[in-house]
Design an enzyme around this catalytic site. Structure first.
Site, PDB file in Angstrom:
ATOM      1  N   LYS A 108      -0.722   0.476  -7.796  1.00 13.60           N
ATOM      2  CA  LYS A 108      -1.763   0.617  -9.192  1.00 13.60           C
ATOM      3  C   LYS A 108      -1.502   3.150  -9.067  1.00 13.60           C
ATOM      4  O   LYS A 108      -1.730   2.983  -8.147  1.00 13.60           O
ATOM      5  CB  LYS A 108      -2.960   0.662  -9.593  1.00 13.60           C
ATOM      6  CG  LYS A 108      -3.648  -0.937  -9.686  1.00 13.60           C
ATOM      7  CD  LYS A 108      -4.390  -1.169 -10.058  1.00 13.60           C
ATOM      8  CE  LYS A 108      -5.346  -0.664  -8.004  1.00 13.60           C
ATOM      9  NZ  LYS A 108      -6.813  -1.311  -7.894  1.00 13.60           N
ATOM     10  N   ASP A 129     -12.544   0.793 -12.283  1.00 12.08           N
ATOM     11  CA  ASP A 129     -13.456   1.626 -12.065  1.00 12.08           C
ATOM     12  C   ASP A 129     -12.388   3.047 -12.118  1.00 12.08           C
ATOM     13  O   ASP A 129     -13.260   4.134 -12.621  1.00 12.08           O
ATOM     14  CB  ASP A 129     -14.629   1.522 -11.347  1.00 12.08           C
ATOM     15  CG  ASP A 129     -13.387   2.412  -9.600  1.00 12.08           C
ATOM     16  OD1 ASP A 129     -12.082   1.185  -9.427  1.00 12.08           O
ATOM     17  OD2 ASP A 129     -13.663   2.735  -8.887  1.00 12.08           O
ATOM     18  N   ASP A 140     -10.006  -5.038 -10.359  1.00 12.59           N
ATOM     19  CA  ASP A 140     -10.242  -4.115  -9.084  1.00 12.59           C
ATOM     20  C   ASP A 140     -10.807  -4.399  -7.718  1.00 12.59           C
ATOM     21  O   ASP A 140     -12.083  -4.885  -8.340  1.00 12.59           O
ATOM     22  CB  ASP A 140      -9.965  -2.290  -9.607  1.00 12.59           C
ATOM     23  CG  ASP A 140     -10.046  -1.571  -8.323  1.00 12.59           C
ATOM     24  OD1 ASP A 140      -9.401  -2.243  -6.936  1.00 12.59           O
ATOM     25  OD2 ASP A 140     -10.528  -0.687  -8.499  1.00 12.59           O
ATOM     26  N   ASP A 177     -12.667  -2.241  -4.731  1.00 11.93           N
ATOM     27  CA  ASP A 177     -13.367  -1.289  -4.616  1.00 11.93           C
ATOM     28  C   ASP A 177     -14.109  -0.461  -5.959  1.00 11.93           C
ATOM     29  O   ASP A 177     -13.332  -0.119  -7.181  1.00 11.93           O
ATOM     30  CB  ASP A 177     -12.981  -0.238  -3.559  1.00 11.93           C
ATOM     31  CG  ASP A 177     -12.646  -1.167  -2.185  1.00 11.93           C
ATOM     32  OD1 ASP A 177     -13.499  -0.992  -1.648  1.00 11.93           O
ATOM     33  OD2 ASP A 177     -11.467  -0.502  -1.803  1.00 11.93           O
TER      34      ASP A 177
END
Length: 273
Positions: free
Chosen positions: A185, A210, A14, A16
């Site tokens: 996602k 995250d 990912d 961010d």
């Protein structure tokens, strides 16, 4: 050998909360990308953000010190265009979104129109128009099919959360009774399209994220090992709230850098594919 430590040929991560936070690189992010390239590992950086093109995101990452070719960036807009290119019969769509989405659909051969389109495609934009939303509602009621790039209800800004694709999709669904199909996602389709993009196999690929509710669950459902880093949304104590667990929980992307070397496949493994 612990199956969690078997060789890794390919990496998905990912963006961010893993590599960057509020337009600043997270310590270790540039080193992680450099380690992947030094070891000739195939990889993609993923984002549910459909606003920007891969070229835009490459420039934004470069400004933080992360050197990343645009072909190593995979957005929900690109995944949506790839999905619709396989599904559509007419390749016509009415689109609410920014350049990241419209350019991806154009490149996939779609005509963007408000005249009897096959699809209404909803992405993220900072300027949602009441007129455009009304048009989308009327087209769906007339029989168009509903696709949305991602289900995120809010997006970040310096002033606080902003309504995002999922919130606007909910408004349109309430008005029409039509539920969208979300491509990004946590749909494992995003993972599958990523694997196909770099000719990767799920058994030898790791997904880093995250968030438990998007990154980790979509990685798990696609059959990947998963690494949760604690520099974004999910905290260490927050992991226990979910009925599934990542393969590894690490403090940050900096802790993943040594694993690129540790999990590198042998020459025999590479020769065998």
């Amino acid at each position: 050998m612990d199956p969690r430590d078997r060789s890794v040929h390919c990496w998905l991560t990912d963006m961010d909360g893993v590599l960057v936070h509020e337009q600043h690189a997270i310590p270790g992010a540039a080193e992680f990308i450099a380690a992947l390239r030094r070891n000739d590992r195939r990889f993609l950086v993923l984002t549910n953000n459909s606003i920007f093109t891969a070229r835009d995101l490459r420039a934004r990452l470069a400004a933080t010190g992360i050197d990343l070719p645009e072909e190593n960036i995979w957005t929900s807009a690109l995944a949506t265009a790839a999905f619709l290119a396989e599904q559509a019969s007419e390749r016509t769509a009415y689109v609410i979104g920014e350049a990241g989405l419209t350019s991806a659909l154009h490149e996939a051969g779609f005509v963007l129109t408000d005249q009897q389109p096959e699809y209404v495609v909803l992405g993220e934009t900072r300027t949602y128009s009441f007129e455009a939303i009304t048009k989308a509602i009327r087209l769906l009621l007339a029989g168009a099919k509903f696709i949305a790039t991602n289900p995120d209800a809010t997006g970040p800004s310096t002033e606080g959360p902003l309504p995002a694709t999922g919130s606007v999709a909910a408004l349109i669904t309430r008005a029409t009774g039509v539920e969208p199909y979300y491509v990004g996602k946590p749909n494992p389709l995003m993972m599958r399209s990523s694997l196909n993009r770099i000719d990767a196999h799920s058994e030898t690929t790791v997904m880093i994220g995250d968030r438990m509710d998007t990154d980790v669950v979509s990685g798990l459902e696609a059959g990947l090992r998963t690494v949760l880093v604690l520099t974004g949304s999910t905290t260490r104590t927050g992991v226990d709230a979910y009925p599934y667990r990542p393969t590894h929980v690490l403090d940050s992307i900096a802790d993943v850098v040594p694993l690129v070397e540790r999990w590198a496949p042998s020459a025999e493994e590479l020769a065998g594919g």
